[in-house]
Every structure is written in structure tokens, then in C-alpha cells.
Write an enzyme that holds these catalytic residues in place. Structure first.
Site, PDB file in Angstrom:
ATOM      1  N   ARG A 254      55.537  30.534 -27.287  1.00 41.96           N
ATOM      2  CA  ARG A 254      56.545  29.705 -27.961  1.00 41.96           C
ATOM      3  C   ARG A 254      57.367  30.544 -28.960  1.00 41.96           C
ATOM      4  O   ARG A 254      58.527  30.836 -28.732  1.00 41.96           O
ATOM      5  CB  ARG A 254      55.842  28.528 -28.666  1.00 41.96           C
ATOM      6  CG  ARG A 254      56.781  27.424 -29.110  1.00 41.96           C
ATOM      7  CD  ARG A 254      57.503  27.686 -30.406  1.00 41.96           C
ATOM      8  NE  ARG A 254      56.609  27.977 -31.526  1.00 41.96           N
ATOM      9  CZ  ARG A 254      57.031  28.427 -32.698  1.00 41.96           C
ATOM     10  NH1 ARG A 254      58.314  28.672 -32.907  1.00 41.96           N
ATOM     11  NH2 ARG A 254      56.174  28.689 -33.670  1.00 41.96           N
ATOM     12  N   ASP A 255      56.756  30.986 -30.054  1.00 37.56           N
ATOM     13  CA  ASP A 255      57.529  31.701 -31.079  1.00 37.56           C
ATOM     14  C   ASP A 255      58.054  33.017 -30.514  1.00 37.56           C
ATOM     15  O   ASP A 255      59.147  33.464 -30.851  1.00 37.56           O
ATOM     16  CB  ASP A 255      56.636  31.975 -32.310  1.00 37.56           C
ATOM     17  CG  ASP A 255      57.430  32.074 -33.603  1.00 37.56           C
ATOM     18  OD1 ASP A 255      58.662  32.105 -33.543  1.00 37.56           O
ATOM     19  OD2 ASP A 255      56.806  32.142 -34.680  1.00 37.56           O
TER      20      ASP A 255
ATOM     21  N   HIS B 294      50.910  32.172 -41.130  1.00 38.87           N
ATOM     22  CA  HIS B 294      51.759  32.531 -39.990  1.00 38.87           C
ATOM     23  C   HIS B 294      52.719  33.611 -40.482  1.00 38.87           C
ATOM     24  O   HIS B 294      53.664  33.319 -41.216  1.00 38.87           O
ATOM     25  CB  HIS B 294      52.502  31.258 -39.545  1.00 38.87           C
ATOM     26  CG  HIS B 294      53.519  31.415 -38.469  1.00 38.87           C
ATOM     27  ND1 HIS B 294      53.304  31.013 -37.159  1.00 38.87           N
ATOM     28  CD2 HIS B 294      54.791  31.893 -38.479  1.00 38.87           C
ATOM     29  CE1 HIS B 294      54.392  31.230 -36.435  1.00 38.87           C
ATOM     30  NE2 HIS B 294      55.317  31.766 -37.221  1.00 38.87           N
TER      31      HIS B 294
ATOM     32  N   HIS C  37      55.348  36.894 -39.862  1.00 36.40           N
ATOM     33  CA  HIS C  37      56.184  37.755 -39.017  1.00 36.40           C
ATOM     34  C   HIS C  37      56.112  39.159 -39.623  1.00 36.40           C
ATOM     35  O   HIS C  37      55.763  39.325 -40.792  1.00 36.40           O
ATOM     36  CB  HIS C  37      57.619  37.215 -38.963  1.00 36.40           C
ATOM     37  CG  HIS C  37      57.741  35.978 -38.116  1.00 36.40           C
ATOM     38  ND1 HIS C  37      58.340  35.964 -36.881  1.00 36.40           N
ATOM     39  CD2 HIS C  37      57.291  34.710 -38.318  1.00 36.40           C
ATOM     40  CE1 HIS C  37      58.277  34.744 -36.356  1.00 36.40           C
ATOM     41  NE2 HIS C  37      57.643  33.955 -37.221  1.00 36.40           N
TER      42      HIS C  37
ATOM     43  N   CYS D 136      62.872  33.934 -34.751  1.00 36.47           N
ATOM     44  CA  CYS D 136      63.293  32.540 -34.825  1.00 36.47           C
ATOM     45  C   CYS D 136      64.788  32.518 -34.623  1.00 36.47           C
ATOM     46  O   CYS D 136      65.520  33.234 -35.301  1.00 36.47           O
ATOM     47  CB  CYS D 136      62.930  31.918 -36.175  1.00 36.47           C
ATOM     48  SG  CYS D 136      63.596  30.248 -36.364  1.00 36.47           S
TER      49      CYS D 136
ATOM     50  N   ASN E  57      56.462  38.263 -34.442  1.00 35.74           N
ATOM     51  CA  ASN E  57      55.307  37.784 -35.209  1.00 35.74           C
ATOM     52  C   ASN E  57      54.313  38.920 -35.388  1.00 35.74           C
ATOM     53  O   ASN E  57      54.344  39.912 -34.660  1.00 35.74           O
ATOM     54  CB  ASN E  57      54.600  36.684 -34.420  1.00 35.74           C
ATOM     55  CG  ASN E  57      55.404  35.417 -34.333  1.00 35.74           C
ATOM     56  OD1 ASN E  57      56.376  35.350 -33.603  1.00 35.74           O
ATOM     57  ND2 ASN E  57      55.006  34.411 -35.077  1.00 35.74           N
TER      58      ASN E  57
HETATM   59  P1  HMG Z   1      70.533  17.272 -33.495  1.00 36.97           P
HETATM   60  O1  HMG Z   1      71.666  17.869 -32.694  1.00 36.97           O
HETATM   61  O2  HMG Z   1      70.772  16.983 -34.934  1.00 36.97           O
HETATM   62  O3  HMG Z   1      69.923  15.953 -32.860  1.00 36.97           O
HETATM   63  O4  HMG Z   1      69.299  18.231 -33.325  1.00 36.97           O
HETATM   64  P2  HMG Z   1      70.443  14.782 -31.995  1.00 36.97           P
HETATM   65  O5  HMG Z   1      69.453  13.695 -32.153  1.00 36.97           O
HETATM   66  O6  HMG Z   1      71.890  14.512 -32.290  1.00 36.97           O
HETATM   67  O7  HMG Z   1      70.301  15.350 -30.498  1.00 36.97           O
HETATM   68  C1  HMG Z   1      71.218  16.241 -29.903  1.00 36.97           C
HETATM   69  C2  HMG Z   1      70.954  16.248 -28.406  1.00 36.97           C
HETATM   70  O8  HMG Z   1      69.639  16.752 -28.137  1.00 36.97           O
HETATM   71  C3  HMG Z   1      70.956  14.850 -27.799  1.00 36.97           C
HETATM   72  O9  HMG Z   1      71.378  15.014 -26.459  1.00 36.97           O
HETATM   73  C4  HMG Z   1      69.513  14.443 -27.811  1.00 36.97           C
HETATM   74  O10 HMG Z   1      69.178  13.498 -26.846  1.00 36.97           O
HETATM   75  C5  HMG Z   1      68.813  15.758 -27.534  1.00 36.97           C
HETATM   76  P3  HMG Z   1      72.860  14.550 -26.021  1.00 36.97           P
HETATM   77  O11 HMG Z   1      72.955  13.107 -26.374  1.00 36.97           O
HETATM   78  O12 HMG Z   1      73.834  15.393 -26.811  1.00 36.97           O
HETATM   79  O13 HMG Z   1      72.873  14.835 -24.541  1.00 36.97           O
HETATM   80  N1  HMG Z   1      67.487  15.846 -28.114  1.00 36.97           N
HETATM   81  C6  HMG Z   1      66.414  16.262 -27.446  1.00 36.97           C
HETATM   82  N2  HMG Z   1      66.244  16.659 -26.167  1.00 36.97           N
HETATM   83  C7  HMG Z   1      65.002  17.028 -25.806  1.00 36.97           C
HETATM   84  N3  HMG Z   1      63.952  17.059 -26.654  1.00 36.97           N
HETATM   85  C8  HMG Z   1      64.084  16.683 -27.938  1.00 36.97           C
HETATM   86  C9  HMG Z   1      65.360  16.256 -28.372  1.00 36.97           C
HETATM   87  N4  HMG Z   1      65.832  15.836 -29.557  1.00 36.97           N
HETATM   88  C10 HMG Z   1      67.136  15.586 -29.386  1.00 36.97           C
HETATM   89  N5  HMG Z   1      63.049  16.718 -28.765  1.00 36.97           N
HETATM   90  C11 HMG Z   1      66.937  18.682 -33.309  1.00 36.97           C
HETATM   91  C12 HMG Z   1      68.073  17.981 -34.015  1.00 36.97           C
HETATM   92  C13 HMG Z   1      65.731  18.582 -34.214  1.00 36.97           C
HETATM   93  C14 HMG Z   1      66.669  17.978 -31.980  1.00 36.97           C
HETATM   94  C15 HMG Z   1      67.351  20.141 -33.049  1.00 36.97           C
HETATM   95  O14 HMG Z   1      67.789  20.688 -34.253  1.00 36.97           O
HETATM   96  C16 HMG Z   1      66.222  20.992 -32.521  1.00 36.97           C
HETATM   97  O15 HMG Z   1      65.745  20.813 -31.421  1.00 36.97           O
HETATM   98  N6  HMG Z   1      65.789  21.997 -33.323  1.00 36.97           N
HETATM   99  C17 HMG Z   1      64.688  22.885 -32.959  1.00 36.97           C
HETATM  100  C18 HMG Z   1      65.016  24.284 -33.412  1.00 36.97           C
HETATM  101  C19 HMG Z   1      63.876  25.209 -33.037  1.00 36.97           C
HETATM  102  O16 HMG Z   1      63.177  25.013 -32.051  1.00 36.97           O
HETATM  103  N7  HMG Z   1      63.684  26.259 -33.859  1.00 36.97           N
HETATM  104  C20 HMG Z   1      62.666  27.236 -33.616  1.00 36.97           C
HETATM  105  C21 HMG Z   1      61.285  26.715 -33.886  1.00 36.97           C
HETATM  106  S1  HMG Z   1      60.857  26.707 -35.614  1.00 36.97           S
HETATM  107  C22 HMG Z   1      60.249  28.293 -35.901  1.00 36.97           C
HETATM  108  O17 HMG Z   1      60.370  29.151 -35.068  1.00 36.97           O
HETATM  109  C23 HMG Z   1      59.498  28.554 -37.163  1.00 36.97           C
HETATM  110  C24 HMG Z   1      57.971  28.643 -36.956  1.00 36.97           C
HETATM  111  O18 HMG Z   1      57.648  29.676 -36.035  1.00 36.97           O
HETATM  112  C25 HMG Z   1      57.278  28.937 -38.301  1.00 36.97           C
HETATM  113  C26 HMG Z   1      57.946  30.077 -39.064  1.00 36.97           C
HETATM  114  O19 HMG Z   1      57.894  31.236 -38.589  1.00 36.97           O
HETATM  115  O20 HMG Z   1      58.540  29.764 -40.091  1.00 36.97           O
HETATM  116  C27 HMG Z   1      57.395  27.325 -36.409  1.00 36.97           C
HETATM  117 MG    MG Z   2      57.460  31.775 -36.576  1.00 41.28          MG
END
Ligand code: HMG
Ligand code: MG
Length: 298
Positions: free
Chosen positions: A14-15, A206, A208, A239, A248
Site C-alpha cells: 500500500r504505502d 510509522h 519514512h 506519499c 518507508n
Molecule cells: P473528494 O474529492 O473530496 O471526495 O475526495 P468526493 O466525495 O467528492 O469524491 C470524489 C469522487 O471519488 C467521487 O466520484 C466519489 O464517488 C469517489 P465521482 O462522483 O466524481 O465519479 N470516491 C470514492 N471512490 C472509491 N472509493 C472511495 C471513494 N470516496 C470517494 N473511498 C477522498 C476525498 C477522501 C475520497 C480523497 O481525498 C481520497 O481518496 N484521498 C486518499 C488520499 C490517499 O490515499 N493518500 C495516501 C494515503 S495516506 C498516507 O500515505 C500516509 C500514511 O502512510 C501515514 C504516514 O506516512 O503519514 C497512512
Molecule cells: Mg506512510
């Protein structure tokens, strides 16, 4: 006191893969997870049920879950950002999910398009529905050691948010150094504040490795009794919404160090190396893990 046994949460699929430019096929992701299972990793974060518009690399989350062979003794988890993601995860047969909040407003907005307070409302709904359906929920707390947009973060803010996440019913908060800026001098400051609010058994770390301090941070955290650390095979990772975030902490390097310290992980380092080499051969750059590089040249 330093634990005798550490749980490693493998976040490479995933990450790691969410930030790779090369497109990895679903079949290769499945094979990667199966090889990580063969290395007896106790927890593998397989994918993320996030918006495919935001992170296209994770669009095949359901297919990856469908294809993997589950090893008894390994837990298979996924990120979910909202109820839509949770429902997709449940439909894919996922039994453990993770929500991800941030310690800073700008990062929260850029990563999930919500303020911190809005995200806590969303995550309360996710936790309520997930727990009612019998799932376990983990939480990440990003930018806990520093933010690419807002700089250093006060440990009290981190501690307060960690406690609020525990209040939602998560079993563990992974206090996360999203951009690999933490150093061993900072670990006591953050852990002292966090552990005053949350039991150590509910805290994971966690890291990096952007600045090469990730292993040193683990060493600094062990005497506090932290028993769970995240790593990614081969040091994959980053990320998409944290500019400059490198890989990571490499699981390979972590297992090598813990083996050397006589701390049990249950992970087979040779089998893990094979999993890392498998995914490394599909990337357009060498694996960052120093252990993986040493194995390659030995
Ligand atoms: P948004 O654009 O504000 O939300 O995104 P929305 O509700 O307007 O949805 C936009 C579109 O996405 C819509 O589709 C929804 O249906 C769809 P459209 O109507 O335009 O066709 N949608 C989805 N589709 C599938 N699965 C879903 C989903 N939700 C909405 N779950 C949202 C808000 C939260 C969805 C978006 O910002 C998002 O997905 N963000 C994720 C970003 C991400 O994955 N970042 C990396 C992971 S975090 C990380 O790496 C840190 C970590 O490792 C720890 C660290 O190191 O700090 C964990
Ligand atoms: Mg991370």
C-alpha cells in the site's frame, strides 16, 4: 522496557506501491503479497479503498484482495478514507481497516480534502459502522513529527489527536513520520507526550526514511516499550500528497537489526528478501533498502 517481541506491520503493497510511477499489474501485486505472507509477516496492508481519482495505483484494491492467499496467522488490512471506502472493503471481504488522520490542517486538506475536525467526524462514522460489522480499525496519525507545509508540530497536539482517535474505538494509533523528518532527539519528546495519554500497547510507529534516521528512531523508541513498527519491503514508499517523502523504513533493514538485537519478529529474512527482490525487479529504480542492496551484491 524494550519488548522481547515486536510486531511488524508490512505496508509495502500500500504505502510502497501507491507512490511508484511504474504501473504494477494486479497479478504482480497479488504475487508480492503472497511472497510477504510466505515470509510470515504478521500484518500486511494490502491496498487502499481510496478514490481512484486521487490514487489510481490503488484502484484494483478489491481484485488484489480477491486474488491473495490468506496465511493463517497473518492479518490483511486496507486503508479506508470514508464510508464509501469502508463499504468497498467489506464487500471485498476485508476484516481489518485503517483510517488516516493528520496532525496538521494543510496536510489533512491536501490528503483527504477535509479539515482535521471534519475527518474525525467521518472517522467516527467509519469506526461505528466497521466495529458494528465486526471489523478491527487501526488509525494513522500523519505529520506527527513534521509537516511539509507547516513545519514542526507540537507534541501536545499529536498526543491530543492520538487520544481522540483511540476514543473512536481504534485498537492502535500509528504515529507517523510522513516525510521522514523525525530524528532520535525528537522521539522522546513526542513519545513522552503521547504515552501520557495513550497506553503504549495501543501505539505503533510509522517511519519514512527520507533523511536516513528511521532505524535510529526505532532504536530510540524501543526503550519506551513500543511493540509495533511499520515497514515496507525493500524500502518502497512515499506519499502522493507529501512532496519529497521517500520510502518507508525498509522492513528488511528493520528485521536485520531486530534479529541482531535478539528481539523476535517471527519474520523470515531470507523469504522477505525474495519478496523484496520480486517487487524490486518490477520498478524503474533500485530498492532503497540497504539490506536489499547488500543481498543483491553478495
Ligand atoms: P473528494 O474529492 O473530496 O471526495 O475526495 P468526493 O466525495 O467528492 O469524491 C470524489 C469522487 O471519488 C467521487 O466520484 C466519489 O464517488 C469517489 P465521482 O462522483 O466524481 O465519479 N470516491 C470514492 N471512490 C472509491 N472509493 C472511495 C471513494 N470516496 C470517494 N473511498 C477522498 C476525498 C477522501 C475520497 C480523497 O481525498 C481520497 O481518496 N484521498 C486518499 C488520499 C490517499 O490515499 N493518500 C495516501 C494515503 S495516506 C498516507 O500515505 C500516509 C500514511 O502512510 C501515514 C504516514 O506516512 O503519514 C497512512
Ligand atoms: Mg506512510
Amino acid at each position: 522496557m524494550t519488548p522481547r517481541r515486536i510486531t511488524i506491520v508490512e505496508v509495502g503493497p500500500r504505502d510502497g506501491l501507491q507512490n511508484e510511477h511504474v504501473s504494477i499489474s494486479t497479478a504482480d501485486k497479488i504475487e508480492f503479497v503472497n511472497r510477504l505472507s510466505a515470509a510470515a509477516l504478521p500484518v500486511i496492508e494490502v491496498s487502499a479503498f481510496v478514490s481512484p481519482k486521487w490514487v489510481p495505483q490503488m484502484a484494483d484494491a478489491a481484485d488484489v484482495f480477491k486474488g491473495i492467499t490468506r496465511r493463517p496467522g497473518t492479518r490483511y488490512t486496507a486503508l479506508v478514507p470514508n464510508l464509501a471506502g469502508l463499504d468497498r472493503a467489506i464487500a471485498a471481504g476485508v476484516t481489518e481497516v485503517a483510517v488516516f488522520a493528520a496532525s496538521t490542517e494543510t496536510f489533512s486538506r491536501k490528503n483527504i480534502n477535509q479539515s482535521i475536525e471534519e475527518s474525525l467526524v467521518t472517522y467516527k462514522q467509519v469506526c461505528d459502522r466497521a466495529l458494528a460489522a465486526g471489523l478491527r480499525v487501526r488509525a494513522y496519525l500523519s505529520t506527527a513529527f513534521g509537516c511539509p507545509y507547516e513545519g514542526e508540530v507540537a507534541p501536545q497536539i499529536v498526543a491530543d489527536l492520538a487520544a481522540r482517535l483511540v476514543g473512536l474505538g481504534v485498537f492502535e494509533v500509528a504515529v507517523s513520520d510522513t516525510i521522514g523528518i523525525a530524528h532520535p532527539g525528537q522521539i522522546p519528546r513526542v513519545l513522552d507526550a503521547v504515552l501520557a495519554r495513550v497506553p503504549v500497547s495501543e501505539i505503533a510507529l510509522h517511519f519514512h526514511d527520507t533523511r536516513g534516521t528511521a532505524l535510529a528512531n526505532v532504536l530510540a523508541a524501543l526503550p519506551y516499550g513500543v511493540g509495533t513498527f511499520d515497514g515496507s519491503a525493500g524500502g518502497l514508499g512515499g506519499c502522493p500528497y507529501a512532496p519529497g517523502a521517500a520510502g518507508n523504513l525498509a522492513t528488511d533493514d528493520l528485521v536485520y537489526m531486530l534479529d541482531g538485537l535478539g528481539i523476535e519478529t517471527g519474520v523470515s529474512l531470507p523469504a522477505l528478501s525474495e519478496a523484496s527482490a520480486f517487487i524490486g525487479a518490477r520498478l524503474d529504480h533500485p530498492l532503497p533498502s540497504r539490506y536489499a542492496q547488500a543481498v543483491k551484491h553478495s
